[in-house]
Design a protein around this motif. Structure first.
Motif, PDB file in Angstrom:
ATOM      1  N   GLU A  39       0.837  -1.195   0.000  1.00  0.00           N
ATOM      2  CA  GLU A  39       0.000   0.000   0.000  1.00  0.00           C
ATOM      3  C   GLU A  39       0.872   1.245   0.000  1.00  0.00           C
ATOM      4  O   GLU A  39       1.890   1.318   0.688  1.00  0.00           O
ATOM      5  CB  GLU A  39      -0.927   0.008   1.216  1.00  0.00           C
ATOM      6  CG  GLU A  39      -1.912   1.141   1.196  1.00  0.00           C
ATOM      7  CD  GLU A  39      -3.045   0.994   2.192  1.00  0.00           C
ATOM      8  OE1 GLU A  39      -3.940   1.850   2.179  1.00  0.00           O
ATOM      9  OE2 GLU A  39      -3.036   0.025   2.973  1.00  0.00           O
ATOM     10  N   VAL A  40       0.468   2.235  -0.774  1.00  0.00           N
ATOM     11  CA  VAL A  40       1.182   3.502  -0.887  1.00  0.00           C
ATOM     12  C   VAL A  40       0.484   4.511   0.016  1.00  0.00           C
ATOM     13  O   VAL A  40      -0.742   4.659  -0.048  1.00  0.00           O
ATOM     14  CB  VAL A  40       1.173   3.998  -2.358  1.00  0.00           C
ATOM     15  CG1 VAL A  40       1.807   5.371  -2.480  1.00  0.00           C
ATOM     16  CG2 VAL A  40       1.859   2.985  -3.263  1.00  0.00           C
ATOM     17  N   PRO A  41       1.236   5.203   0.882  1.00  0.00           N
ATOM     18  CA  PRO A  41       0.575   6.191   1.741  1.00  0.00           C
ATOM     19  C   PRO A  41       0.050   7.386   0.926  1.00  0.00           C
ATOM     20  O   PRO A  41       0.688   7.825  -0.022  1.00  0.00           O
ATOM     21  CB  PRO A  41       1.678   6.641   2.705  1.00  0.00           C
ATOM     22  CG  PRO A  41       2.950   6.033   2.237  1.00  0.00           C
ATOM     23  CD  PRO A  41       2.658   5.081   1.131  1.00  0.00           C
ATOM     24  N   VAL A  42      -1.134   7.854   1.302  1.00  0.00           N
ATOM     25  CA  VAL A  42      -1.718   9.053   0.701  1.00  0.00           C
ATOM     26  C   VAL A  42      -2.212   9.956   1.822  1.00  0.00           C
ATOM     27  O   VAL A  42      -2.477   9.498   2.924  1.00  0.00           O
ATOM     28  CB  VAL A  42      -2.880   8.722  -0.267  1.00  0.00           C
ATOM     29  CG1 VAL A  42      -2.368   8.002  -1.501  1.00  0.00           C
ATOM     30  CG2 VAL A  42      -3.970   7.936   0.401  1.00  0.00           C
ATOM     31  N   GLY A  43      -2.357  11.224   1.523  1.00  0.00           N
ATOM     32  CA  GLY A  43      -2.802  12.187   2.518  1.00  0.00           C
ATOM     33  C   GLY A  43      -4.278  12.087   2.822  1.00  0.00           C
ATOM     34  O   GLY A  43      -5.055  11.433   2.103  1.00  0.00           O
ATOM     35  N   ASP A  44      -4.698  12.774   3.874  1.00  0.00           N
ATOM     36  CA  ASP A  44      -6.098  12.775   4.297  1.00  0.00           C
ATOM     37  C   ASP A  44      -7.031  13.318   3.226  1.00  0.00           C
ATOM     38  O   ASP A  44      -8.191  12.931   3.157  1.00  0.00           O
ATOM     39  CB  ASP A  44      -6.274  13.600   5.578  1.00  0.00           C
ATOM     40  CG  ASP A  44      -5.618  12.946   6.780  1.00  0.00           C
ATOM     41  OD1 ASP A  44      -5.377  11.713   6.732  1.00  0.00           O
ATOM     42  OD2 ASP A  44      -5.337  13.657   7.758  1.00  0.00           O
TER      43      ASP A  44
END
Length: 188
Positions: free
Chosen positions: A164-169
Motif C-alpha cells: 500500500e502507498v501512503p496518501v494524505g487525508d
C-alpha cells in the motif's frame, strides 16, 4: 454503479495506446504495454463468461480476444469485447447468486466488484505507461475503492497488488483505491 464505466476507461486507454509503444514497460512489472492490453481483453472475456454463467477452463498463456489479430485491430476488438461484457453485466441477475471466474466458483457480486476495479486499475496502468491522462469521475473512484478495499490484503499476499502507498487525508476515493492496490497516485 455499473461495470460499463470502468470498461469505458479501459477502452479509452487502449484506444489511446500507440502500437509503437506496445513493447514499453508498464507499472505492472510482468506486463509490457501489449501484454497488459491482452490481459485486459482477456479479463473482459472472463468477466463476460462469469456474467453469462459460462464455466471455461482458462489458459493464461492464450489470447482469447486478441490472438491472431494484427495489433492495429486490437483497440476495436477490445471495444467490441467491452461492449459484450458491459451488456452481460447490465442484467441485474448477473450480480446475483454464484458464478465462476474461469473455473473458480464465487459470489457473482464479488466477481462483478473485482472486475469493475480491475478494469479501472489497469486503465490507469496503461495510461501511465503510454503518457495518457485518465479522468475518473468521483462515483467511479468510489466504486473502484469499494472493489479494492475488501481484497487489498489478499492481493498483496497473492502478489497481484503491491505494498500500500501512503496518501494524505485529502486523497480522493480514486487515489485511495490506487494506493490500496500498490499504485502511486502521484505517478504520471
Amino acid at each position: 454503479m455499473d461495470m460499463s464505466s470502468t470498461l469505458d476507461l479501459a477502452v479509452r486507454a487502449i484506444r489511446g495506446a500507440d502500437p509503437a509503444r506496445f513493447g514499453d514497460p508498464t507499472p505492472c512489472p510482468e506486463f509490457t504495454v501489449a501484454a497488459l492490453i491482452d490481459h485486459m481483453a482477456s479479463g473482459m472475456r472472463l468477466a463476460e463468461n462469469s456474467a453469462r454463467r459460462v464455466v471455461v477452463a482458462w489458459d493464461p498463456g492464450s489470447s482469447p480476444v486478441l490472438g491472431g489479430l494484427d495489433e492495429k485491430d486490437w483497440a476495436q476488438a477490445c471495444a467490441d469485447q467491452a461492449d459484450a461484457t458491459a451488456a452481460a453485466w447490465a442484467d441485474p441477475a448477473a450480480w446475483e447468486g454464484d458464478a465462476h471466474m474461469a473455473e473458480t466458483p464465487m459470489p457473482a457480486a464479488v466477481i462483478g466488484s473485482l472486475m469493475t476495479a480491475e478494469f479501472a486499475l489497469h486503465a490507469w496502468d496503461l495510461a501511465v505507461a503510454t503518457g495518457q491522462r485518465l479522468d475518473v469521475a468521483p462515483d467511479v473512484g468510489r466504486a473502484v475503492l469499494d472493489g479494492v478495499t475488501p481484497v487489498a490484503q489478499m492481493g498483496r499476499d497473492g502478489g497481484w497488488y503491491g505494498p500500500e502507498v501512503p496518501v494524505g487525508d485529502g486523497a480522493s476515493d480514486w487515489e485511495r483505491a490506487l494506493a490500496a492496490s500498490g499504485r502511486d497516485p502521484a505517478r504520471s
